[in-house]
Scaffold this motif. Structure first.
Motif, PDB file in Angstrom:
ATOM      1  N   GLU A  20      28.439  39.621  42.404  1.00 52.83           N
ATOM      2  CA  GLU A  20      27.555  38.698  42.773  1.00 52.83           C
ATOM      3  C   GLU A  20      27.419  38.946  44.174  1.00 52.83           C
ATOM      4  O   GLU A  20      26.520  38.338  44.330  1.00 52.83           O
ATOM      5  CB  GLU A  20      28.965  37.825  42.760  1.00 52.83           C
ATOM      6  CG  GLU A  20      28.809  35.986  43.589  1.00 52.83           C
ATOM      7  CD  GLU A  20      28.048  35.427  42.756  1.00 52.83           C
ATOM      8  OE1 GLU A  20      26.499  35.103  42.838  1.00 52.83           O
ATOM      9  OE2 GLU A  20      27.660  36.291  40.995  1.00 52.83           O
ATOM     10  N   THR A  72      34.984  33.942  46.784  1.00 56.15           N
ATOM     11  CA  THR A  72      35.677  32.667  46.211  1.00 56.15           C
ATOM     12  C   THR A  72      34.397  32.689  44.519  1.00 56.15           C
ATOM     13  O   THR A  72      35.698  32.076  43.384  1.00 56.15           O
ATOM     14  CB  THR A  72      34.597  31.203  46.976  1.00 56.15           C
ATOM     15  OG1 THR A  72      35.104  31.383  48.344  1.00 56.15           O
ATOM     16  CG2 THR A  72      35.233  30.439  46.119  1.00 56.15           C
ATOM     17  N   HIS A  73      33.265  33.190  44.560  1.00 56.68           N
ATOM     18  CA  HIS A  73      32.634  32.787  43.307  1.00 56.68           C
ATOM     19  C   HIS A  73      33.611  34.138  42.253  1.00 56.68           C
ATOM     20  O   HIS A  73      34.056  33.677  40.883  1.00 56.68           O
ATOM     21  CB  HIS A  73      31.561  33.377  42.955  1.00 56.68           C
ATOM     22  CG  HIS A  73      31.344  34.312  41.628  1.00 56.68           C
ATOM     23  ND1 HIS A  73      30.312  33.437  40.978  1.00 56.68           N
ATOM     24  CD2 HIS A  73      30.507  35.388  40.684  1.00 56.68           C
ATOM     25  CE1 HIS A  73      30.454  33.484  39.629  1.00 56.68           C
ATOM     26  NE2 HIS A  73      30.327  34.889  39.898  1.00 56.68           N
ATOM     27  N   ALA A 101      31.203  33.653  49.640  1.00 57.26           N
ATOM     28  CA  ALA A 101      30.940  32.604  48.758  1.00 57.26           C
ATOM     29  C   ALA A 101      30.541  34.011  47.546  1.00 57.26           C
ATOM     30  O   ALA A 101      31.118  33.184  46.153  1.00 57.26           O
ATOM     31  CB  ALA A 101      29.036  32.653  48.191  1.00 57.26           C
ATOM     32  N   ARG A 131      37.664  32.498  41.565  1.00 57.36           N
ATOM     33  CA  ARG A 131      37.117  31.275  40.452  1.00 57.36           C
ATOM     34  C   ARG A 131      36.637  31.278  38.945  1.00 57.36           C
ATOM     35  O   ARG A 131      37.260  31.040  37.762  1.00 57.36           O
ATOM     36  CB  ARG A 131      36.020  29.890  40.518  1.00 57.36           C
ATOM     37  CG  ARG A 131      36.120  29.745  42.571  1.00 57.36           C
ATOM     38  CD  ARG A 131      35.217  28.363  42.521  1.00 57.36           C
ATOM     39  NE  ARG A 131      35.729  27.927  43.309  1.00 57.36           N
ATOM     40  CZ  ARG A 131      34.817  26.699  44.401  1.00 57.36           C
ATOM     41  NH1 ARG A 131      33.207  27.122  43.871  1.00 57.36           N
ATOM     42  NH2 ARG A 131      34.688  26.338  45.406  1.00 57.36           N
ATOM     43  N   LYS A 132      36.022  32.280  38.862  1.00 52.39           N
ATOM     44  CA  LYS A 132      35.867  33.102  37.254  1.00 52.39           C
ATOM     45  C   LYS A 132      37.346  33.956  36.332  1.00 52.39           C
ATOM     46  O   LYS A 132      36.888  33.938  35.390  1.00 52.39           O
ATOM     47  CB  LYS A 132      35.222  33.630  38.023  1.00 52.39           C
ATOM     48  CG  LYS A 132      33.832  34.532  36.278  1.00 52.39           C
ATOM     49  CD  LYS A 132      33.013  35.606  36.574  1.00 52.39           C
ATOM     50  CE  LYS A 132      32.416  36.580  34.878  1.00 52.39           C
ATOM     51  NZ  LYS A 132      31.372  37.083  35.044  1.00 52.39           N
TER      52      LYS A 132
END
Length: 850
Positions: free
Chosen positions: A631, A652-653, A649, A656-657
């Motif tokens: 990512e 965090t991505h 970012a 969360r995934k």
């Protein structure tokens, strides 16, 4: 003070003949040092060199026909400052190292008491290298901020209690006018250097003698040999057999065995040499030791003290009553004894029971130090000091008593219960290493740092694999690394470790006439080659070095061969027809590491099932790292120059995934962890020469004879060379990543070679290891490609084209093996079996060695 010394001698029995030998000298000082030592002070960096100096001096006096003489004035650096403190006492009381450890634990923040050993080491570095605890760089990281608060409390407690630590002694003792000789010091800290300058300013003299002073030969070893063994255990047992056979041939030999991490391997080493020298245990001496808590004399004492606040089962109580190191006389068990017994159930007819019952009044009003005294009184009443003590356990008991005596200055610690006091005491003893003192022996087993100044007739250096020598630097994590570099703290980075390893290797070559270097090819979960610092030494078969070498390490395990009742050797299943299209790189990896595993998993579909778990396992946490890296560069459109916001970012991505259902606190902790890893990775990549990211998670294909492979490459980079654009394939790893596994005779890590063969323009294969304990890149590359901070492994003769041809042949052979149905139980290394779920199916544990 005059004293008398006699000659020691042993009789070594082996098979049908006997050999008499006397202790050999491992130290040969210059005549000037010998003449100076009765009156002038000689200081050594460690206790071993001090003992060897004194032994050599004593033997020379005996050889001269003397029966009494003045003890030479030789001491280690630590004892030198202790003696000065005793002779010229300060106003502060000296806090022992054990007491210091307990104090660090007491003053720790919640959750940091387990770091007391690191904190104590950092305090020593602060003083030795004169690092200012108030430097602004202590505010840069969580670790250093925590330690600054911790050390500030520690320093204030010392002032309040009028105590001083051993680390502070060189800077506090008043220098005297004296004649000092410093022998074989590799590094002298600024703190000690300042003290020596003050001695010179007071009218004394300081003379430094390098380690070469004790190496009068000054010539490299006459014979140098290198061997490779399979495991660390085999390496130790081979060294033991080698030393025994030398002693049989040369009774006057002076043999040194150097073992890395000797403290952790003490039991293994003691067992191996105990087997070989079972008839003459005094023939060898092991440095290092084991924790005092492992000694039987302490276990009995601990069980007795635990009776204060825990209930014992009936069997445990009977064992306590019959313990070999305590005596509970006149103790009668009450009628109707319950299954679990408390000290109060035993009555008051025994003084030990009365003392133990008194301990139940907790907390002690006078604090931890008073608890220690009470423990000692209770143990003394149980005859702990006189019952069943042999030589080794007597020494262990004396070491424990010495540690306990050093804690009596800690009355200022807060009140605590007996249970808390005993737990604290046991942590301290767990940190205290113990090795029994033995008579001088012709076989000395040492750590890497203990050979300084010594000479040997035969010397074996173990553990010289490429990932261990030079060693990995271990800077103290509680001190800012920038400050450690600024103050020249030794061995905190790779360059310093390499320089140290080169100096040490050179000294080993000059310290003996006969040198053996060894490494284990299968050390745990990694495959290794020898260190490049010693690969110029000729490799010889182990049976050439040790003629009567036993693969079975214990002679009792050597059994005569027995005829099989029903000979049967079936190593193949049915051949595969058609083109193999499933399994991918994992199929070839399993076939290379163990053909049976590949057959079971990919032909019978006996795959490992993952048990249910509440939190991510290591595999899932590795996938998080992969997702975050993907990512990071996807969002930046393959731009390698990313900032903190993009890193946050991406982390965090990924969380969360993959961790939507995890608790919020856990998710936040994982995001912070990923940010640290990504930041370290970006910093490492910034040091690389110019490159361009070509693609992420790129699909590719490779056709091998009889097999079609569909691939997904983590990342492909491109660099410009003098001959045009070249591509580098990068494989992300969060576990073990060793480039040498790409060069083994059997290609046990085929993934990167498969990637390299899939695209002709790829000229480098790199592992990117991104883990909590460090970020690094290592791999293989054509000579025209600059790699910067990447740890490059040397290519075989013929360079990159020859390597890819070799990979092609190895992959073709693996495919042919699999298609032919070859399924022998032949694991490449023990580590393959350690992580395999098929042991009950292949029954490898029931097989016998050939």
């Amino acid at each position: 003070m005059p004293f008398y010394i006699g000659r020691w001698g042993w009789r070594l029995r082996h098979s049908t003949h006997r050999i008499n030998f006397v202790p050999a000298h491992f130290f040969k000082p210059s005549r000037n040092l010998f003449d100076a030592c009765p009156e002038q002070c000689i200081v050594t960096p460690n206790e071993r060199l001090c003992r060897e100096f004194v032994r050599t001096y004593d033997e020379e006096q005996l050889a001269a026909g003397r029966t009494a003489w003045q003890r030479p004035n030789v001491t280690s650096l630590q004892r030198y400052f202790h003696a000065n403190y005793q002779e010229y006492p300060l106003q502060q009381r000296l806090l022992s190292l054990d007491g210091e450890f307990v104090l660090w634990q007491e003053l720790a923040d919640d959750g940091t008491a387990h770091l007391a050993t690191l904190a104590q080491d950092a305090w020593q570095l602060l003083n030795q290298w004169q690092i200012d605890i108030d430097d602004v760089r202590f505010a840069h990281t969580h670790n250093t901020r925590t330690y600054k608060r911790w050390a500030t409390r520690f320093r204030q407690r010392l002032r309040d209690a009028n105590l001083i630590t051993e680390a502070e002694l060189p800077g506090a003792i008043e220098p005297q006018r004296e004649l000092l000789h410093l022998l074989a010091f590799d590094v002298i800290s600024p703190q000690v250097r300042g003290y020596l300058q003050a001695v010179a300013a007071a009218g004394g003299t300081v003379t430094e003698h390098p380690a070469s002073t004790s190496h009068p030969r000054g010539q490299p070893a006459r014979t140098r040999k290198r061997i490779e063994v399979t495991s660390r255990a085999q390496e130790i047992h081979a060294a033991a057999q080698w030393s025994r056979q030398i002693m049989n041939r040369q009774p006057g030999a002076r043999i040194g065995i150097v073992v890395p991490y000797l403290t952790q391997r003490y039991a293994m080493v003691d067992h191996a040499f105990g087997v070989e020298f079972s008839d003459t245990p005094n023939a060898y001496d092991i440095s290092g030791g084991m924790a005092l808590t492992h000694q039987p004399v302490w276990r009995g004492a601990r069980r007795l003290l635990q009776l204060v606040f825990t209930r014992l089962r009936h069997a445990e109580l009977i064992h306590l009553l019959n313990a070999p190191f305590t005596r509970l006389a006149n103790l009668t068990l009450p009628t109707g004894l319950r299954e679990e017994v408390h000290v109060g159930d035993l009555g008051r007819s025994n003084p030990t029971v009365e003392a133990l019952c008194a301990l139940r009044n907790a907390p002690h009003p006078d604090g931890f130090g008073a608890w220690v005294k009470t423990f000692q009184d209770a143990l003394e009443s149980a005859s702990w000091n006189v019952v069943g003590i042999d030589s080794v356990q007597y020494q262990a008991r004396q070491a424990i008593v010495e540690s306990l005596d050093g804690l009596r200055g800690l009355e200022g610690l807060p009140n605590c219960t007996a249970e808390v006091a005993l737990t604290t005491l046991e942590r301290m003893l767990e940190n205290r290493m113990f090795a029994p003192e033995r008579a001088p022996a012709p076989v000395q087993i040492l750590g890497y740092l203990e050979t300084t100044g010594l000479t040997f007739s035969h010397l074996w250096i173990a553990g010289l694999q490429d990932t261990a020598w030079p060693a990995t630097p271990t800077p103290n994590p509680l001190l800012p690394i920038a400050l450690q570099r600024q103050h020249n703290v030794p061995r905190i980075d790779h360059d310093a470790e390499r320089a140290f390893a080169e100096r040490q290797t050179a000294s080993w070559h000059k310290a003996t006439r006969n040198l053996v270097l060894s490494h284990a090819s299968d050390a745990g979960d990694e495959q290794h080659q020898c260190s490049e610092l010693v690969d110029d030494v000729d490799l010889v078969p182990i049976r050439q070095l040790i003629p009567r070498y036993r693969a079975r390490r214990h002679p009792w395990l050597t059994q005569p061969p027995k005829a099989a009742l029903e000979p049967m050797l079936e190593q193949s299943g049915t051949p595969v027809t058609g083109i193999v299209t499933k399994g991918g790189t994992s199929l070839l990896r399993n076939q290379a590491q163990c053909p049976f595993r590949a057959w079971a998993i990919h032909r019978l579909d006996l795959r490992e099932t993952q048990p249910p778990h509440s939190f991510p396992n290591p595999l899932e946490r590795g996938l998080l790292v992969h997702e975050a890296l993907y990512e990071l560069y996807r969002a930046s459109e393959l731009d390698s120059h990313v900032g903190a916001q993009q890193i946050q970012a991406a982390a965090t991505h990924a969380v969360r995934k993959h961790l939507r259902r995890a608790p919020r606190l856990y998710r936040d902790a994982e995001i912070a962890r990923l940010q640290r890893l990504l930041s370290a990775w970006v910093e490492l990549e910034a040091e690389r020469p110019a490159f361009t990211i070509v693609g992420l998670e790129m699909e590719s294909r490779l056709a091998l004879p009889g097999m079609q492979l569909s691939l997904r490459i983590d990342r492909l980079d491109e660099v410009q060379t003098a001959h045009g654009a070249r591509q580098l394939v990068i494989d992300y790893k969060t576990g073990t990543a060793v480039a040498n596994r790409l060069l083994t005779d059997r290609l046990i890590e085929p993934q990167l070679p498969i990637y390299a063969l899939s695209t002709p323009t790829i000229r480098a294969t790199l592992f990117a290891r991104i883990a909590d304990n460090g970020v690094r890149m290592t791999g293989l590359a054509d000579g025209e490609i600059e790699l910067g901070p990447v740890r490059r492994t040397r290519l075989p003769e013929g360079g990159w084209p020859a390597l890819t041809d070799r990979w092609q042949r190895q992959l073709d052979d693996l495919v042919d093996e699999y298609r032919s149905g070859f399924a022998a139980v032949q694991p490449y290394a023990q580590s393959v079996c350690d992580t395999c779920h098929l042991a009950s199916f292949c029954r490898i544990d029931a097989m016998t060695d050939p």
